[in-house]
Design a protein around this motif. Structure first.
Motif, PDB file in Angstrom:
ATOM      1  N   LEU A   1     -14.377  -1.654 -11.432  1.00 18.01           N
ATOM      2  CA  LEU A   1     -13.391  -1.803 -12.496  1.00 18.01           C
ATOM      3  C   LEU A   1     -13.106  -3.280 -12.662  1.00 18.01           C
ATOM      4  O   LEU A   1     -12.806  -3.963 -11.681  1.00 18.01           O
ATOM      5  N   HIS A   2     -13.196  -3.764 -13.883  1.00 12.53           N
ATOM      6  CA  HIS A   2     -12.932  -5.164 -14.191  1.00 12.53           C
ATOM      7  C   HIS A   2     -11.658  -5.220 -15.039  1.00 12.53           C
ATOM      8  O   HIS A   2     -11.626  -4.668 -16.134  1.00 12.53           O
ATOM      9  N   PHE A   3     -10.625  -5.877 -14.514  1.00  6.26           N
ATOM     10  CA  PHE A   3      -9.325  -5.985 -15.178  1.00  6.26           C
ATOM     11  C   PHE A   3      -9.178  -7.348 -15.840  1.00  6.26           C
ATOM     12  O   PHE A   3      -9.630  -8.358 -15.294  1.00  6.26           O
ATOM     13  N   ASN A   4      -8.448  -7.386 -16.945  1.00  6.64           N
ATOM     14  CA  ASN A   4      -8.141  -8.646 -17.622  1.00  6.64           C
ATOM     15  C   ASN A   4      -6.857  -9.276 -17.063  1.00  6.64           C
ATOM     16  O   ASN A   4      -6.257 -10.125 -17.707  1.00  6.64           O
ATOM     17  N   SER A   5      -6.453  -8.865 -15.877  1.00  7.40           N
ATOM     18  CA  SER A   5      -5.210  -9.363 -15.285  1.00  7.40           C
ATOM     19  C   SER A   5      -5.327  -9.371 -13.766  1.00  7.40           C
ATOM     20  O   SER A   5      -6.291  -8.861 -13.201  1.00  7.40           O
ATOM     21  N   SER A   6      -4.306  -9.941 -13.137  1.00  6.51           N
ATOM     22  CA  SER A   6      -4.254 -10.021 -11.680  1.00  6.51           C
ATOM     23  C   SER A   6      -2.826  -9.717 -11.243  1.00  6.51           C
ATOM     24  O   SER A   6      -1.874 -10.232 -11.831  1.00  6.51           O
ATOM     25  N   LEU A   7      -2.681  -8.866 -10.237  1.00 12.32           N
ATOM     26  CA  LEU A   7      -1.363  -8.526  -9.715  1.00 12.32           C
ATOM     27  C   LEU A   7      -1.201  -9.181  -8.352  1.00 12.32           C
ATOM     28  O   LEU A   7      -2.110  -9.130  -7.532  1.00 12.32           O
ATOM     29  N   LYS A   8      -0.041  -9.798  -8.140  1.00 14.47           N
ATOM     30  CA  LYS A   8       0.168 -10.566  -6.912  1.00 14.47           C
ATOM     31  C   LYS A   8       0.379  -9.719  -5.660  1.00 14.47           C
ATOM     32  O   LYS A   8       0.184 -10.197  -4.569  1.00 14.47           O
ATOM     33  N   GLY A   9       0.802  -8.487  -5.784  1.00 12.01           N
ATOM     34  CA  GLY A   9       1.095  -7.658  -4.610  1.00 12.01           C
ATOM     35  C   GLY A   9      -0.149  -7.360  -3.798  1.00 12.01           C
ATOM     36  O   GLY A   9      -0.997  -6.580  -4.232  1.00 12.01           O
TER      37      GLY A   9
ATOM     38  N   ALA B   1       0.841  -1.202   0.000  1.00  9.68           N
ATOM     39  CA  ALA B   1       0.000   0.000   0.000  1.00  9.68           C
ATOM     40  C   ALA B   1       0.875   1.251   0.000  1.00  9.68           C
ATOM     41  O   ALA B   1       0.621   2.201  -0.754  1.00  9.68           O
ATOM     42  N   ARG B   2       1.923   1.266   0.819  1.00  6.62           N
ATOM     43  CA  ARG B   2       2.829   2.419   0.837  1.00  6.62           C
ATOM     44  C   ARG B   2       3.533   2.571  -0.508  1.00  6.62           C
ATOM     45  O   ARG B   2       3.722   3.676  -0.997  1.00  6.62           O
ATOM     46  N   LEU B   3       3.928   1.445  -1.070  1.00  8.78           N
ATOM     47  CA  LEU B   3       4.593   1.457  -2.368  1.00  8.78           C
ATOM     48  C   LEU B   3       3.668   2.027  -3.442  1.00  8.78           C
ATOM     49  O   LEU B   3       4.087   2.846  -4.266  1.00  8.78           O
ATOM     50  N   ALA B   4       2.406   1.648  -3.421  1.00 11.70           N
ATOM     51  CA  ALA B   4       1.440   2.142  -4.404  1.00 11.70           C
ATOM     52  C   ALA B   4       1.251   3.649  -4.282  1.00 11.70           C
ATOM     53  O   ALA B   4       1.221   4.364  -5.292  1.00 11.70           O
ATOM     54  N   ARG B   5       1.153   4.143  -3.049  1.00 12.60           N
ATOM     55  CA  ARG B   5       0.999   5.589  -2.862  1.00 12.60           C
ATOM     56  C   ARG B   5       2.248   6.335  -3.347  1.00 12.60           C
ATOM     57  O   ARG B   5       2.144   7.378  -4.005  1.00 12.60           O
ATOM     58  N   ALA B   6       3.427   5.784  -3.068  1.00 12.50           N
ATOM     59  CA  ALA B   6       4.679   6.386  -3.558  1.00 12.50           C
ATOM     60  C   ALA B   6       4.719   6.347  -5.081  1.00 12.50           C
ATOM     61  O   ALA B   6       5.222   7.277  -5.726  1.00 12.50           O
ATOM     62  N   HIS B   7       4.176   5.275  -5.640  1.00  7.95           N
ATOM     63  CA  HIS B   7       4.173   5.122  -7.094  1.00  7.95           C
ATOM     64  C   HIS B   7       3.309   6.202  -7.751  1.00  7.95           C
ATOM     65  O   HIS B   7       3.711   6.809  -8.750  1.00  7.95           O
ATOM     66  N   VAL B   8       2.136   6.457  -7.201  1.00  7.06           N
ATOM     67  CA  VAL B   8       1.264   7.490  -7.757  1.00  7.06           C
ATOM     68  C   VAL B   8       1.936   8.862  -7.638  1.00  7.06           C
ATOM     69  O   VAL B   8       1.942   9.641  -8.594  1.00  7.06           O
TER      70      VAL B   8
ATOM     71  N   GLY C   1      -2.852  -5.737  -1.720  1.00 10.96           N
ATOM     72  CA  GLY C   1      -3.179  -4.372  -1.343  1.00 10.96           C
ATOM     73  C   GLY C   1      -2.645  -3.303  -2.278  1.00 10.96           C
ATOM     74  O   GLY C   1      -2.984  -2.130  -2.136  1.00 10.96           O
ATOM     75  N   TYR C   2      -1.826  -3.682  -3.247  1.00 11.21           N
ATOM     76  CA  TYR C   2      -1.180  -2.705  -4.133  1.00 11.21           C
ATOM     77  C   TYR C   2      -2.193  -1.986  -5.025  1.00 11.21           C
ATOM     78  O   TYR C   2      -2.227  -0.753  -5.062  1.00 11.21           O
ATOM     79  N   VAL C   3      -3.001  -2.738  -5.740  1.00 14.95           N
ATOM     80  CA  VAL C   3      -3.955  -2.124  -6.675  1.00 14.95           C
ATOM     81  C   VAL C   3      -4.969  -1.280  -5.905  1.00 14.95           C
ATOM     82  O   VAL C   3      -5.298  -0.168  -6.320  1.00 14.95           O
TER      83      VAL C   3
ATOM     84  N   ALA D   1      -4.626   0.340  -3.040  1.00 20.13           N
ATOM     85  CA  ALA D   1      -4.010   1.605  -2.612  1.00 20.13           C
ATOM     86  C   ALA D   1      -3.711   2.510  -3.804  1.00 20.13           C
ATOM     87  O   ALA D   1      -3.853   3.733  -3.712  1.00 20.13           O
ATOM     88  N   LEU D   2      -3.310   1.933  -4.921  1.00 20.09           N
ATOM     89  CA  LEU D   2      -3.029   2.702  -6.126  1.00 20.09           C
ATOM     90  C   LEU D   2      -4.294   3.418  -6.609  1.00 20.09           C
ATOM     91  O   LEU D   2      -4.278   4.625  -6.885  1.00 20.09           O
ATOM     92  N   LEU D   3      -5.396   2.677  -6.697  1.00 19.41           N
ATOM     93  CA  LEU D   3      -6.654   3.269  -7.158  1.00 19.41           C
ATOM     94  C   LEU D   3      -7.178   4.303  -6.166  1.00 19.41           C
ATOM     95  O   LEU D   3      -7.709   5.345  -6.568  1.00 19.41           O
ATOM     96  N   GLU D   4      -7.023   4.040  -4.861  1.00 25.21           N
ATOM     97  CA  GLU D   4      -7.440   5.015  -3.858  1.00 25.21           C
ATOM     98  C   GLU D   4      -6.636   6.310  -3.998  1.00 25.21           C
ATOM     99  O   GLU D   4      -7.186   7.410  -3.889  1.00 25.21           O
ATOM    100  N   ALA D   5      -5.329   6.175  -4.252  1.00 30.75           N
ATOM    101  CA  ALA D   5      -4.486   7.362  -4.427  1.00 30.75           C
ATOM    102  C   ALA D   5      -4.892   8.142  -5.676  1.00 30.75           C
ATOM    103  O   ALA D   5      -4.888   9.383  -5.674  1.00 30.75           O
ATOM    104  N   LEU D   6      -5.252   7.441  -6.748  1.00 33.12           N
ATOM    105  CA  LEU D   6      -5.718   8.121  -7.956  1.00 33.12           C
ATOM    106  C   LEU D   6      -7.039   8.851  -7.700  1.00 33.12           C
ATOM    107  O   LEU D   6      -7.228   9.984  -8.151  1.00 33.12           O
ATOM    108  N   LEU D   7      -7.940   8.194  -6.970  1.00 34.44           N
ATOM    109  CA  LEU D   7      -9.211   8.844  -6.620  1.00 34.44           C
ATOM    110  C   LEU D   7      -8.963  10.090  -5.772  1.00 34.44           C
ATOM    111  O   LEU D   7      -9.564  11.143  -5.998  1.00 34.44           O
ATOM    112  N   ALA D   8      -8.064   9.964  -4.794  1.00 34.22           N
ATOM    113  CA  ALA D   8      -7.739  11.106  -3.933  1.00 34.22           C
ATOM    114  C   ALA D   8      -7.143  12.243  -4.763  1.00 34.22           C
ATOM    115  O   ALA D   8      -7.462  13.417  -4.533  1.00 34.22           O
TER     116      ALA D   8
END
Length: 185
Positions: free
Chosen positions: A135-143, A75-82, A145-147, A149-156
């Motif tokens: 949101l429906h994705f054609n993929s899955s990410l193993k991390g 989650a922290r990584l995703a926020r840093a990524h955004v 909580g990452y997606v 937190a990433l989407l929450e950061a984009l919404l914010a």
């Protein structure tokens, strides 16, 4: 698209490793990333294979957030990524537009924005209410909580109040997320 042909674009790598983690890349992390296939002492490549990128994320979690539960580290990584993506040339433009659009229109543009991060992502959007989308994705990410937190950061970034993203479905091949926020009067 077969998993071995899936690749992320350079702005994703640049956003995290050169901007989002600025000042946190230790010599050990730099060396581990180089051994994995991302050499920060050379110009970044235009594309990186998804398995390599996933491994790099794991290495960053181990080095930058040691001892932290993986969900919190991702989650922290995703926020840093955004934040880091917002510092790239393309990211500055995208984030500037998002601030003006507001959360609803940000979500409506997410399929297009996410499609611009790699060569395989396809996202469909389903509206469930004024401040509730899926949101429906054609993929899955193993991390873990990452997606979310990433989407929450984009919404914010789009001005959403109390954004909340919940994983609804994940079969290892595709995923679905509910995105909600408090609707401003």
């Amino acid at each position: 698209m077969p998993p071995e042909q899936r690749q992320v674009y350079v702005q994703v790598v640049e956003g995290l490793l050169q901007h989002g983690l600025k000042g946190q890349i230790s010599p050990r992390l730099r060396e581990r990333l180089r051994q994995a296939g991302v050499d920060l002492d050379r110009p970044l490549l235009p594309l990186y294979p998804v398995p390599l990128w996933a491994r790099c994320l794991e290495i960053v979690i181990e080095e930058v957030y040691p001892g932290m539960p993986k969900v919190e580290g991702y989650a922290r990584l995703a926020r840093a990524h955004v934040e880091g993506y917002g510092a790239t040339l393309l990211g500055r433009a995208v984030m500037g537009v998002m601030r003006v659009l507001g959360p609803r229109r940000v979500v409506q543009r997410m399929p297009e924005v996410l499609r611009g991060t790699d060569n395989y992502t396809e996202v469909t959007l389903v509206e469930r209410g004024p401040a509730h989308f899926e949101l429906h994705f054609n993929s899955s990410l193993k991390g873990p909580g990452y997606v979310e937190a990433l989407l929450e950061a984009l919404l914010a970034a789009g001005g959403a109040k109390a954004p909340c993203v919940t994983k609804l479905y994940d079969d290892g091949e595709r995923t679905e997320y509910a995105l909600t926020w408090i609707q401003e009067p």
